[in-house]
Scaffold this active site. Structure first.
Site, PDB file in Angstrom:
ATOM      1  N   GLY A 271       0.838  -1.202   0.000  1.00 46.20           N
ATOM      2  CA  GLY A 271       0.000   0.000   0.000  1.00 46.20           C
ATOM      3  C   GLY A 271       0.872   1.250   0.000  1.00 46.20           C
ATOM      4  O   GLY A 271       0.661   2.178  -0.763  1.00 46.20           O
ATOM      5  N   GLU A 308       2.241   5.672   7.965  1.00 50.05           N
ATOM      6  CA  GLU A 308       3.626   5.793   7.494  1.00 50.05           C
ATOM      7  C   GLU A 308       4.372   6.870   8.279  1.00 50.05           C
ATOM      8  O   GLU A 308       5.569   6.747   8.536  1.00 50.05           O
ATOM      9  CB  GLU A 308       3.659   6.108   5.992  1.00 50.05           C
ATOM     10  CG  GLU A 308       2.914   5.098   5.105  1.00 50.05           C
ATOM     11  CD  GLU A 308       3.340   3.657   5.334  1.00 50.05           C
ATOM     12  OE1 GLU A 308       4.509   3.425   5.678  1.00 50.05           O
ATOM     13  OE2 GLU A 308       2.474   2.759   5.192  1.00 50.05           O
TER      14      GLU A 308
HETATM   15 ZN    ZN Z   1       3.675  -0.111   8.235  1.00 51.56          ZN
END
Ligand code: ZN
Length: 857
Positions: A271, A308
């Protein structure tokens, strides 16, 4: 694979790398050179070994530094050991521990597999363009340059890129200097902090960007290819700026780099990837198109950015010693993404999504016999992708940390984290270091609390039995197939109850308390990772009264329903009872509860493969169930509508369309006509509904329109909606047409192939052709995806659509012989287990389900 590999860090410890890449776009090759400074450690030997994979290392110079000054070491042989993913430099003399400098020249082909250094393809108007980028996690830095490719081998990286002129060149750190030499662009980047090789990254190509600064002065930029509209960057820019500010405040530790870039990449296997200072994403989870992006996608984008960003501290600043503690990175980021987004967008109530989506994914997977524990041995990095079960490593791990946070309280949780970051920054840790920090902060033994949860697979079911004289709690290992449960497996269970005079946890098999207690509920707020089973009729009635009066908060309402369906699938309840319970949720207006309701509807549809006559009855039931919310919400969102209602509208209208409620079908068809005339008049939420209905009805023009829309749009979200709707076709011929397109990367990007395939497999009208296609094209799937996460998902996806003995046999025929592939073995075995338990359930409960629907007539 399987057997453990030598850790190269035990013979050489790098301190710095000066690495240069020269990217030749036309020849699709790169040349490089690296200067590695570091220490040879351990026993004296005649060789130094680095990781490399598919590189041709052409020359090596080794210099030893000691009191006598610098001495050149003669290298007699460079041995590129490709199966071991190593290059061995054999010296003509004994090499003793000490400081060395090694200079290596190498070259390699650039291939389409989305690891190492790879191209991303995109169309800018009529011209075909490419970005070049890296994906080095978990162990693909060695495809870029020879190095000690282990997380513990932290070093400083000085990167230089040679590219064609006119491109944007990005790496972890800001540009130190840039110049043109002989028609080439040479970009040098500032030194990175001390970090692991898997976090090194660069991206180069024709890009657009937007930028801003955080309160503390960190530069924040968002990039996409030049084919994207500039306004698609706005949302990500705002979220990333505020995420950094949030985490600086929450962790009490400043963001360690002067800048952070976020890049939307047209070809991407996972992702997103948390490279330090240069985070890379699939376009779908970074770009938001004003007016064309659905609420659920906005939420997903925010969650991924926050995830992130949290890694910039947890993972990057402090890193696991070895991959067996990777769960620590991912479980933590999985929980922190919700923590951040809840602070940034409190009106979204994302903790409910956490409990519904992550909780569910974790429980379902964790109930299959043979599933791994969160913390699992990793002997070879090649095993990581097969062990990287997202339902366990991300979702369950995240839930366990959420349970811990609620158990020790947020203050102790934050205090422990701050101490942990400060003590271990730029270093490596294992789970025990984090438990130590939280033990200090909370005054409790966190290792003793967490280790049983992390090292044991599965979760407990707590049976609670209450009468006027006493209350008793019994814990048992929960399995979908109860005969596989381990009678000796127990956990420390926090009770999360509001009943006074109860202990806050118990870890024995049984807890008995004498005395008169009010009707007791445990696991309030669904904070614990366990199922609760109320046994007496009085308890059950009490709970259902609270549900129908909506006196329980959303997490409890949804977890009761989820728990009920789990108990039914394991045979503790009949599924007919669960459907009765579902009927009692007819007044429900919470979107997160409806997520579970829709899931149970989906689950009940599995019975249709056992008895087709159930389909019209299920449709009728579902249509009625959704009716009230369809009426309440209508087709047009009022101006100040909550995010939850916006999402709920799409979901209940979807159920209503599935039920073929005539008014819903007619409206959806009308909406499709509107879309063709003026797409801006159809909300992003209802777009896929407008697409699905005509496709299901076999409208050829709509089908052709959507294929064309898919092939021409650069909006990844819209592309996704066209894929979802085209795969809803009931025409096997059309399915064959769609399947044939999967092998043409110009039509369907390799990163999207699994999505098309799994949707066609789940659709019972196209399952047979999709299955045959998968069998016929297995070799192609293997060749194309064997280095990719989606490869080991294939048996999992295939198992998820098996509802009959006929398909059980097909599954066996296809996968039995593939268990010798390390990547697939785990998911094939879990697939067998899942299928046999599911078929036992469907066959056991068919009569109760038939009876339930008969009574509805
Ligand atoms: Zn991660």
């Amino acid at each position: 694979m399987g057997k453990s590999v030598a850790r190269l860090y035990t013979q050489f410890q790098p301190e710095s790398y000066d690495v240069t890449f020269d990217i030749d776009e036309t020849a699709m090759r790169f040349a490089g050179s690296v200067t590695i400074k570091g220490k040879k450690v351990g026993r004296p030997s005649q060789r130094i070994t680095f990781h490399q994979h598919d590189l041709n290392v052409m020359s090596a110079k080794v210099t030893k530094h000691d009191k006598k000054g610098d001495q050149a070491i003669s290298i007699s042989r460079i041995n590129n050991q490709d199966t071991l993913q190593e290059v061995r430099l054999h010296a003509g003399e004994m090499l003793y521990p000490g400081n060395y400098t090694i200079v290596l020249d190498f070259e390699a082909k650039i291939t389409d597999g989305m690891t190492g250094i790879y191209p991303c393809y995109f169309k800018d108007g009529e011209s075909e363009k490419k970005l070049f980028m890296t994906q080095f996690e978990s162990h693909y830095a060695r495809e870029g340059f020879p190095c000690i490719d282990e997380p513990e081998a932290k070093a400083v990286f000085n990167l230089m890129l040679e590219t064609r002129t006119g491109v944007t060149a990005l790496a972890n750190t800001p540009i130190a200097s840039q110049s043109e030499k002989a028609g080439r662009l040479v970009t040098t980047f500032e030194p990175t902090p001390k970090m692991s090789s898997y976090l090194l990254a660069f991206v180069t190509g024709d890009m657009i960007s937007k930028e801003t600064k955080t309160k503390q002065g960190t530069d924040v930029r968002v990039f996409a290819t030049v084919a994207q509209p500039a306004n698609s960057l706005n949302f990500a820019l705002d979220v990333s700026k505020r995420s950094i500010e949030f985490f600086e405040d929450y962790f009490g530790v400043p963001y360690p780099l002067p800048k952070v870039d976020h890049v939307a990449c047209p070809d991407f296997s996972a992702g997103a990837m948390e490279n330090w200072g240069l985070i890379t994403y699939r376009e779908r989870v970074l770009l938001a198109y004003p007016g064309e992006t659905a609420q659920s996608i906005f939420e997903q984008i925010a969650l991924v950015i926050a995830h992130e960003t949290s890694h910039q501290w947890f993972g990057n600043l402090v890193t696991m010693k070895w991959w067996d503690d990777l769960w620590l990175n991912e479980s933590f980021a999985n929980m922190m993404e919700y923590q951040a987004v809840d602070a940034l967008f409190p009106e979204w109530h994302v903790w409910n999504t956490f409990i519904a989506a992550e909780g569910l994914s974790a429980f379902r997977r964790d109930a299959v016999a043979g599933v791994q524990a969160v913390k699992t041995e990793v002997t070879h990095p090649d095993e990581i992708s097969s062990i990287f079960d997202p339902s366990i490593v991300y979702a369950k791990g995240g839930r366990l940390l959420y349970m811990l946070k609620n158990y020790i309280g947020e203050d102790a949780f934050r205090k422990g984290l701050k101490a942990y970051f400060e003590k271990h920054q730029y270093g490596n840790t294992s789970g025990a270091d984090l438990w130590a920090a939280w033990s200090d902060a909370s005054g409790r033994d966190i290792g003793a609390f967490m280790n049983p949860w992390l090292t044991r697979s599965g979760f407990p079911m707590v049976t609670i039995d209450q009468n006027a004289k006493k209350i008793s709690l019994i814990q048992q290992h929960f399995q979908d197939d109860p005969s596989k449960a381990d009678p000796k497996r127990h956990w420390p269970i926090p009770l999360f109850t509001d009943t006074p005079n109860m202990p806050d946890s118990f870890d024995s098999e049984k807890l008995e308390l004498d005395g008169t207690y009010p009707p007791t509920l445990i696991n309030l707020g669904a904070k614990g990772h366990y199922a609760v089973r109320y046994t007496t009729d009085e308890q059950k009635k009490h709970v259902m009264d609270l549900v129908s009066k909506q006196e329980l908060p959303e997490p409890d309402r949804l977890m009761l329903l989820n728990g009920g369906s789990m108990l039914a699938r394991a045979g503790y309840e009949s599924y007919g009872n669960i459907l009765t319970m579902l009927g009692a949720y007819a007044n429900e207006s919470s979107e997160s509860v409806w997520e579970i309701m829709a899931l149970i509807v989906g689950e009940s549809r599995r019975f249709i493969d056992q008895d087709e006559k159930l389909e019209p009855r299920i449709k009728q039931f579902v249509g009625k169930l959704a009716e009230k919310q369809v009426k309440r919400l209508g087709w047009v969102a009022p101006k100040d509508e909550s995010a939850a209602d916006t999402k709920l509208r799409a979901s209940v209208l979807g159920l209503s369309a599935y039920s073929e409620v005539p008014e819903t079908v007619a409206n959806a068809k009308e909406l499709f006509k509107t879309y063709i005339q003026d797409s801006s008049k159809v909300s992003a939420e209802l777009r896929s509904l407008a697409f699905v209905v005509p496709v299901k009805e076999g409208d050829q023009e709509a089908f052709d329109f959507l294929v064309k829309l898919h092939d021409t749009t650069n909006n990844s979200d819209l592309k996704g909606d066209t894929a979802d709707s085209l795969t809803a076709t009931r025409d096997p011929k059309k399915a064959e047409f769609l399947l044939a397109r999967l092998k043409d990367a110009k039509l369907v990007k390799p990163q999207d192939v699994d999505r098309w395939l799994v949707y066609l497999l789940r659709n019972r009208f196209t399952r047979s052709v999709a299955w045959d296609w998968m069998v016929t094209n297995w070799k192609w799937l293997e060749d194309t995806f064997k280095n990719d996460k989606s490869y080991d998902y294939l048996p999992r996806y295939a198992a998820s659509c098996v509802n009959t003995r006929e398909y059980e046999k097909k599954f066996r025929d296809l996968f039995e012989s593939k268990q010798d592939q390390v990547l697939l073995k785990r998911n094939i075995q879990l697939g067998f287990e899942e299928i046999s338990t599911r078929l036992a359930w469907l066959e056991r409960d068919l009569a109760s389900v038939q009876k339930f629907f008969k009574a509805q007539q």
